[in-house]
Design an enzyme around this catalytic site. Structure first.
Site, PDB file in Angstrom:
ATOM      1  N   LYS A   1       0.834  -1.196   0.000  1.00 56.72           N
ATOM      2  CA  LYS A   1       0.000   0.000   0.000  1.00 56.72           C
ATOM      3  C   LYS A   1       0.877   1.257   0.000  1.00 56.72           C
ATOM      4  O   LYS A   1       0.666   2.178  -0.800  1.00 56.72           O
ATOM      5  CB  LYS A   1      -0.903  -0.025   1.236  1.00 56.72           C
ATOM      6  CG  LYS A   1      -2.110   0.871   1.146  1.00 56.72           C
ATOM      7  CD  LYS A   1      -2.987   0.721   2.394  1.00 56.72           C
ATOM      8  CE  LYS A   1      -3.740  -0.597   2.397  1.00 56.72           C
ATOM      9  NZ  LYS A   1      -4.348  -0.873   3.722  1.00 56.72           N
TER      10      LYS A   1
ATOM     11  N   ARG B   1      -3.262   3.064   8.513  1.00 54.64           N
ATOM     12  CA  ARG B   1      -3.561   1.905   7.657  1.00 54.64           C
ATOM     13  C   ARG B   1      -2.395   0.923   7.677  1.00 54.64           C
ATOM     14  O   ARG B   1      -1.249   1.320   7.510  1.00 54.64           O
ATOM     15  CB  ARG B   1      -3.783   2.376   6.210  1.00 54.64           C
ATOM     16  CG  ARG B   1      -4.538   3.670   6.101  1.00 54.64           C
ATOM     17  CD  ARG B   1      -4.507   4.248   4.691  1.00 54.64           C
ATOM     18  NE  ARG B   1      -5.197   3.416   3.726  1.00 54.64           N
ATOM     19  CZ  ARG B   1      -5.235   3.684   2.413  1.00 54.64           C
ATOM     20  NH1 ARG B   1      -4.598   4.729   1.932  1.00 54.64           N
ATOM     21  NH2 ARG B   1      -5.889   2.879   1.603  1.00 54.64           N
TER      22      ARG B   1
ATOM     23  N   GLY C   1      -5.773 -10.672   7.230  1.00 55.58           N
ATOM     24  CA  GLY C   1      -5.742 -10.927   8.667  1.00 55.58           C
ATOM     25  C   GLY C   1      -5.244  -9.743   9.484  1.00 55.58           C
ATOM     26  O   GLY C   1      -5.274  -9.766  10.712  1.00 55.58           O
TER      27      GLY C   1
ATOM     28  N   MET D   1      -4.668  -5.702  10.915  1.00 55.65           N
ATOM     29  CA  MET D   1      -5.515  -4.717  11.566  1.00 55.65           C
ATOM     30  C   MET D   1      -6.330  -3.924  10.552  1.00 55.65           C
ATOM     31  O   MET D   1      -5.830  -3.553   9.499  1.00 55.65           O
ATOM     32  CB  MET D   1      -4.660  -3.726  12.348  1.00 55.65           C
ATOM     33  CG  MET D   1      -5.501  -2.797  13.198  1.00 55.65           C
ATOM     34  SD  MET D   1      -4.631  -1.290  13.658  1.00 55.65           S
ATOM     35  CE  MET D   1      -4.966  -0.269  12.241  1.00 55.65           C
TER      36      MET D   1
ATOM     37  N   ARG E   1      -3.496  -1.223  -6.549  1.00 53.97           N
ATOM     38  CA  ARG E   1      -2.693  -2.455  -6.461  1.00 53.97           C
ATOM     39  C   ARG E   1      -3.144  -3.354  -7.595  1.00 53.97           C
ATOM     40  O   ARG E   1      -4.242  -3.173  -8.136  1.00 53.97           O
ATOM     41  CB  ARG E   1      -2.907  -3.160  -5.118  1.00 53.97           C
ATOM     42  CG  ARG E   1      -4.346  -3.573  -4.911  1.00 53.97           C
ATOM     43  CD  ARG E   1      -4.565  -4.269  -3.577  1.00 53.97           C
ATOM     44  NE  ARG E   1      -5.982  -4.219  -3.231  1.00 53.97           N
ATOM     45  CZ  ARG E   1      -6.475  -4.435  -2.028  1.00 53.97           C
ATOM     46  NH1 ARG E   1      -5.676  -4.705  -1.027  1.00 53.97           N
ATOM     47  NH2 ARG E   1      -7.765  -4.385  -1.813  1.00 53.97           N
TER      48      ARG E   1
ATOM     49  N   HIS F   1     -16.400  -8.976   1.554  1.00 48.77           N
ATOM     50  CA  HIS F   1     -15.291  -9.826   2.009  1.00 48.77           C
ATOM     51  C   HIS F   1     -15.406 -11.232   1.418  1.00 48.77           C
ATOM     52  O   HIS F   1     -14.456 -11.779   0.858  1.00 48.77           O
ATOM     53  CB  HIS F   1     -15.300  -9.885   3.536  1.00 48.77           C
ATOM     54  CG  HIS F   1     -14.225 -10.776   4.092  1.00 48.77           C
ATOM     55  ND1 HIS F   1     -14.445 -12.106   4.381  1.00 48.77           N
ATOM     56  CD2 HIS F   1     -12.922 -10.535   4.375  1.00 48.77           C
ATOM     57  CE1 HIS F   1     -13.318 -12.633   4.831  1.00 48.77           C
ATOM     58  NE2 HIS F   1     -12.384 -11.700   4.846  1.00 48.77           N
TER      59      HIS F   1
ATOM     60  N   SER G   1      13.147 -42.896 -15.215  1.00 46.97           N
ATOM     61  CA  SER G   1      12.036 -42.059 -14.782  1.00 46.97           C
ATOM     62  C   SER G   1      12.181 -41.938 -13.266  1.00 46.97           C
ATOM     63  O   SER G   1      12.222 -42.945 -12.560  1.00 46.97           O
ATOM     64  CB  SER G   1      10.711 -42.717 -15.160  1.00 46.97           C
ATOM     65  OG  SER G   1       9.655 -41.929 -14.690  1.00 46.97           O
TER      66      SER G   1
ATOM     67  N   CYS H   1       8.081 -39.076 -12.648  1.00 46.39           N
ATOM     68  CA  CYS H   1       6.694 -39.537 -12.659  1.00 46.39           C
ATOM     69  C   CYS H   1       6.073 -39.565 -11.260  1.00 46.39           C
ATOM     70  O   CYS H   1       5.001 -40.080 -11.067  1.00 46.39           O
ATOM     71  CB  CYS H   1       6.583 -40.900 -13.319  1.00 46.39           C
ATOM     72  SG  CYS H   1       7.501 -42.182 -12.454  1.00 46.39           S
TER      73      CYS H   1
ATOM     74  N   TYR I   1      11.162 -34.730 -19.700  1.00 52.64           N
ATOM     75  CA  TYR I   1       9.719 -34.583 -19.526  1.00 52.64           C
ATOM     76  C   TYR I   1       9.311 -34.714 -18.063  1.00 52.64           C
ATOM     77  O   TYR I   1      10.069 -35.237 -17.245  1.00 52.64           O
ATOM     78  CB  TYR I   1       8.949 -35.611 -20.374  1.00 52.64           C
ATOM     79  CG  TYR I   1       9.090 -37.040 -19.900  1.00 52.64           C
ATOM     80  CD1 TYR I   1       8.245 -37.559 -18.914  1.00 52.64           C
ATOM     81  CD2 TYR I   1      10.071 -37.873 -20.424  1.00 52.64           C
ATOM     82  CE1 TYR I   1       8.382 -38.857 -18.462  1.00 52.64           C
ATOM     83  CE2 TYR I   1      10.215 -39.181 -19.979  1.00 52.64           C
ATOM     84  CZ  TYR I   1       9.367 -39.668 -19.000  1.00 52.64           C
ATOM     85  OH  TYR I   1       9.503 -40.946 -18.544  1.00 52.64           O
TER      86      TYR I   1
HETATM   87  P1  ADP Z   1      -7.767  -2.178   3.415  1.00 51.92           P
HETATM   88  O1  ADP Z   1      -6.365  -2.644   3.374  1.00 51.92           O
HETATM   89  O2  ADP Z   1      -8.656  -3.024   4.226  1.00 51.92           O
HETATM   90  O3  ADP Z   1      -8.291  -1.869   2.050  1.00 51.92           O
HETATM   91  P2  ADP Z   1      -7.382   0.638   3.740  1.00 51.92           P
HETATM   92  O4  ADP Z   1      -6.273   1.146   4.564  1.00 51.92           O
HETATM   93  O5  ADP Z   1      -7.207   0.687   2.285  1.00 51.92           O
HETATM   94  O6  ADP Z   1      -7.736  -0.812   4.234  1.00 51.92           O
HETATM   95  O7  ADP Z   1      -8.604   1.508   4.176  1.00 51.92           O
HETATM   96  C1  ADP Z   1      -9.907   1.106   4.373  1.00 51.92           C
HETATM   97  C2  ADP Z   1     -10.833   2.138   3.794  1.00 51.92           C
HETATM   98  O8  ADP Z   1     -10.583   3.426   4.295  1.00 51.92           O
HETATM   99  C3  ADP Z   1     -10.704   2.233   2.311  1.00 51.92           C
HETATM  100  O9  ADP Z   1     -11.973   2.392   1.737  1.00 51.92           O
HETATM  101  C4  ADP Z   1      -9.887   3.461   2.104  1.00 51.92           C
HETATM  102  O10 ADP Z   1     -10.112   4.039   0.862  1.00 51.92           O
HETATM  103  C5  ADP Z   1     -10.340   4.341   3.251  1.00 51.92           C
HETATM  104  N1  ADP Z   1      -9.317   5.283   3.649  1.00 51.92           N
HETATM  105  C6  ADP Z   1      -8.098   4.986   4.082  1.00 51.92           C
HETATM  106  N2  ADP Z   1      -7.371   6.098   4.320  1.00 51.92           N
HETATM  107  C7  ADP Z   1      -8.182   7.147   4.038  1.00 51.92           C
HETATM  108  C8  ADP Z   1      -8.016   8.553   4.067  1.00 51.92           C
HETATM  109  N3  ADP Z   1      -6.859   9.089   4.422  1.00 51.92           N
HETATM  110  N4  ADP Z   1      -9.049   9.318   3.710  1.00 51.92           N
HETATM  111  C9  ADP Z   1     -10.210   8.755   3.338  1.00 51.92           C
HETATM  112  N5  ADP Z   1     -10.436   7.436   3.284  1.00 51.92           N
HETATM  113  C10 ADP Z   1      -9.431   6.626   3.630  1.00 51.92           C
HETATM  114 MG    MG Z   2      -7.755  -0.610   0.826  1.00 53.99          MG
END
Ligand code: ADP
Ligand code: MG
Ligand code: MG
Length: 887
Positions: free
Chosen positions: A26, A96, A105, A107, A352, A468, A777, A844, A864
């Protein structure tokens, strides 16, 4: 001084896309987008090295970190024209997590950090919108309470739904400023009563709390499970991104959304995504309100009456389309994007490479190669060979009757049948007992990963195409139907009701992830075939690969499947499998019970025509392609009955004395059958068995050759050779029979005799063995057993422990042990080639269908690989990738 913090913003960034290891996916991509001049709120990334340091030093940060964070925070404020903690020019941030590989998994993100009882008023004044400010504050308390303070988010959901119900509201957006203020009050009271202390008001305390929570989440059980399932190393660590907030919840000119530059389900080249007006963060994927389509075209197709982004915010939409195209061609791959529109102004929050179904992956790779964006070799290398497995699975027969009970969204294609379970633990438990289950949930969360893995398919009653359940199922290649809103799940009763019908735990249903249908009972399925983009990629792969791909097959059905999947011959035909059907096992048992050679020959004479007929059929199906037939391999007792009752029954049927049968069974008993009287040892004790098999092969070769007009060159493989003279002994028998059959039929017969290399001694003496062997083989199943001294059948009880304790990284029966077994293979390859130029070399064992092991096979230069029929396309692709990477 180590640099622990990397800033981005205002068209500049200290990091870039290639810094993924240091900044996490990210953070690296936020930096890259910034450098590309895209509108990205300013922020900074705390590196993965801080995470590593944190765990290596008793959960303490490096000394310089605080100062570097403060500096970066000031810089963010400068760009945004604000200051963290300053009510006059309030700066709020998001915190984030972001590992190298995206990890569900980890936070959850905390938004709106920096709000407190004082600053919320400042935010209201600044935005001129108190509703927005209190909506943001209640979101912050909820997120922070959940992910940092460890309160269950249900705690807050409960308060919110009570408040909603009390006022008769359907959706959150109906709350007024004062009503949100009340909710905030209730939230805070609840936090205090749960934790015994008030919700933290100091923005810096909030910030460090959130940063700490991200690093701690690296070691939470969910993240650990996810890493184990995806083989992500523990020492990678996660980064933390702190970024200035932009607000999609500032009323009707604001919005938030997610998008893919191409359709992640089908691969179609069209912008695909969803958004919500006046919303924030994960509202779109949380399924609280039904999201709207981005484009008019998608809206029309979905038959939705809610306006598209294209319609409601045409300017922001146009800007977004341009950015999406720019990012796709910059990264040369389909992108998964997150954006927010704040009062008409577009902000990019994430990009991404997007997760996609295998079907979409194939289409996108083929399209991008045809568009000239990537090369054909790149297209081939973009497909995960293992993922092809999904396309090699059944779909619902279009002619089948469908007893439909509900329709949801076609969230992840493919069909699955199984028994209903309502919890992930149940799913895991029942799958452990060998049952096929469908996991039925209102919606899934990261806690459900293990259940989703265990299930054949996933069905949810809530959530959209980007929920999800949908995203994770697509990643796993599991069929998923999401948002089947007419289904009611009653967890307490253990029932699911739909259209007046009730289903309980254990009832069988079928889901069709390609149409969204939920069907009662099991439904007939169709077998898959290679076509369209799949076959295009396969043909490109075939141009690139050096190794041939054969299949392990002995039945006509398997041989046909293998042939249709592009197998270039049979690498292993296990003749013993041909002896197990009712009629044949009788003759086999007669042979085993014989006291004299002549009795044995009489019994073998009965088997001869059956074996011959089998081989004729195989040769015909393979139409001139090489077929390797292995002489009888397992210990003879495998063919005899077990237990008194079965012995008595068989004795009666065969008209032999039960006592004699029992004695013979006992005398054949071995303490260590894997190392017992089997393989070429049988042919040496009972040459007439090898004679019969050789005759059946040669006669069949002549017959099939005459029928099809294509000469058949059988490859006869002698198993479990350890000593060169063993092979010489058996080869003499085979050659002798060949001569006889040639004389009898007046036909010249071309054939090869070779051996399996499956004992360390054979590998070490491959030079001597190659004098009699025209091919090797590598039987890497037995070679792994004999190299490790581990019996595969008994390894289950400790190999998992070994993996858990880090003694071994992979199960050596799944992925070839390059250091040990591989070393023996290398020796045998070298010695074999030195002794006989052009000795044919193949593999094999199960490893022949494992992509990682195929890389090794390419490296040592095998001719092969041979694998199970359904893995042939996987092996073709993996062999091509291995060749590309070696080149
Ligand atoms: P994930 O990895 O679960 O996608 P993110 O860090 O991308 O988590 O964030 C979750 C949500 O919060 C996403 O929809 C993202 O666009 C939004 N978000 C994250 N940072 C900001 C920010 N600085 N301003 C507005 N929205 C945000
Ligand atoms: Mg995201
Ligand atoms: Mg998330």
């Amino acid at each position: 001084m180590t640099k622990w913090v990397y800033s981005f913003g205002d068209g500049q960034a200290e990091g870039r896309a290639s810094d993924r290891n240091l900044l996490g996916g990210k953070g690296a991509n936020l930096a890259e987008m910034c450098s590309l001049g895209l509108p990205v709120p300013p922020g900074f990334t705390i590196t993965t090295e801080v995470c590593t340091h944190y765990y290596a030093n008793g959960q303490n940060y490096p000394a310089e970190l605080e100062a570097q964070v403060n500096g970066a925070l000031q810089e963010v404020g400068r760009i945004a024209g604000r200051r963290f903690g300053d009510p006059e020019r309030l700066l709020l941030v998001s915190v984030r997590s972001g590992a190298r590989a995206s990890m569900p998994g980890m936070m959850d993100t905390v938004l709106n950090l920096g709000l407190n009882d004082l600053t919320v008023e400042a935010l209201a004044a600044d935005a001129g919108d108190a509703r927005f400010a209190y909506d943001s504050y209640r979101r912050f308390i909820q997120m922070y309470g959940d992910v940092v303070l460890g309160l269950d988010h249900e705690v807050f959901e409960e308060i919110l739904s009570d408040e909603k119900a009390r006022r008769g509201y359907d959706v959150d957006t109906e709350f007024s400023a004062d009503e949100w203020k009340e909710v905030v009050g209730l939230y805070k009271e609840r936090v205090e009563s749960e934790l015994g202390k008030p919700f933290p008001q100091d923005p810096r305390e909030q910030l460090w709390g959130a940063i700490g929570a991200v690093f701690s989440s690296w070691m939470n059980p969910r993240a650990i499970t996810y890493r184990r399932l995806h083989e992500i190393p523990e020492n990678w660590g996660t980064a933390v991104n702190v970024q200035a907030m932009v607000f999609g919840n500032m009323g009707d000119t604001s919005a938030t959304g997610v998008a893919f530059t191409r359709n992640p389900s089908t691969g179609e080249k069209a912008l695909y995504g969803e958004f919500l007006v006046n919303a924030q963060g994960e509202d779109v994927v949380a399924g609280i309100r039904t999201p709207q389509c981005l484009t008019e075209a998608a809206r029309r197709e979905a038959g939705s009456d809610k306006p598209s982004l294209e319609k409601v915010m045409p300017e922001a939409f146009a800007a977004f389309v341009e950015i999406a195209e720019k990012l796709e061609s910059h990264y040369r791959d389909m992108q998964d994007l997150e954006f927010t529109i704040e009062r008409g102004k577009l902000w990019m929050l994430q990009t991404r490479s997007g997760k996609r179904t295998t079907k979409a992956a194939l289409k996108i790779a083929v399209d991008m190669a045809n568009e000239g964006l990537i090369s054909r070799a790149e297209a081939v290398c973009r497909i995960d060979p293992a993922s092809l497995d999904q396309l090699l699975h059944p779909t619902i027969d279009p002619a089948a009757k469908r007893d439909m009970i509900a329709v949801g969204l076609p969230a992840s294609p493919g069909a699955a049948t199984g028994e209903i379970v309502f919890t992930s633990d149940e799913a895991e438990g029942m799958a452990g007992q060998g049952k096929r289950v469908i996991l039925v949930r209102v919606e899934t969360s990261p806690e459900d990963i293990h259940g989703m893995h265990a299930a054949e398919g996933i069905l949810t009653t809530r959530g959209g195409m980007t929920s999800h359940a949908a995203v994770v199922a697509r990643g796993m290649g599991k069929p998923c139907v999401s948002g089947a809103g007419t289904l009611r799940v009653d967890l307490r009763m253990g029932t699911m009701t739909a259209m007046g019908r009730s289903f309980k735990r254990g009832d069988v249903i079928t889901i069709d992830g390609s149409t969204g249908q939920v069907l009662a009972g099991a439904v007939p399925m169709l077998q898959p075939a290679l076509s369209g983009d799949f076959s295009t990629i396969m043909s490109w792969a075939d141009e690139l690969r050096r190794m041939k791909v054969r299949a392990n097959a002995e039945t006509p059905v398997d041989a046909r499947t293998a042939h249709s999947f592009g197998a270039e011959g049979i690498g292993l035909c296990r003749t013993e499998h041909m002896f197990f059907d009712d009629e044949r096992i009788l003759a086999m048992r007669e042979m085993i019970l014989s006291d004299t050679e002549s009795q044995r020959r009489a019994a073998l004479a009965k088997l001869l025509p059956m074996q011959r007929a089998d081989f004729v059929e195989l040769f015909e199906i393979m139409a001139g392609l090489p077929v390797t037939i292995r002489l009888l391999d397992p210990p003879l007792h495998e063919f005899l009955p077990r237990g008194e009752a079965e012995i008595a029954e068989v004795a009666a049927a065969m008209g032999v004395d039960a006592e004699k049968l029992r004695q013979r069974t006992e005398s054949l008993h071995e303490f260590n059958p894997m190392l017992g009287h089997r393989g070429c040892r049988l042919a040496i004790s009972y040459p007439e068995i090898a004679e019969m098999q050789a005759r059946a092969i040669f006669e069949a070769a002549v017959e099939a050759g005459q029928k099809t007009g294509a000469p058949v060159v059988p490859e006869i493989m002698v198993p479990l050779v350890g000593i060169a003279s063993e092979l010489a002994f058996v080869k003499a028998i085979v050659d002798d029979v060949a001569k006889k059959v040639q004389e009898e039929r007046g036909n010249a017969i071309d054939y090869l005799v070779g051996t399996m290399i499956e004992l360390p001694r054979a590998a070490l003496n491959a030079g001597e063995i190659a004098r009699a062997a025209e091919f090797f083989s590598f039987g890497t199943n037995d070679l792994t057993q004999t190299t490790f001294g581990i019996s595969r059948d008994d390894a289950g009880s400790f190999l998992e422990t070994y993996r858990g304790k880090g003694i071994i990284e992979h199960d050596p029966f799944v992925t070839l042990d390059v250091d040990g077994v591989g070393a023996l293979v290398r020796i045998a390859v070298e010695k074999g080639r030195a002794a006989r130029e052009g000795v044919k070399l193949g593999i094999c064992g199960e490893h022949g269908g494992d992509p990682a092991s195929i890389v090794f096979c390419e490296e040592v230069g095998l001719d092969y690989v041979s694998c199970s029929p359904f893995r042939v396309p996987i092996a073709r692709l993996a062999a091509a990738q291995a060749a590309c990477r070696k080149a």
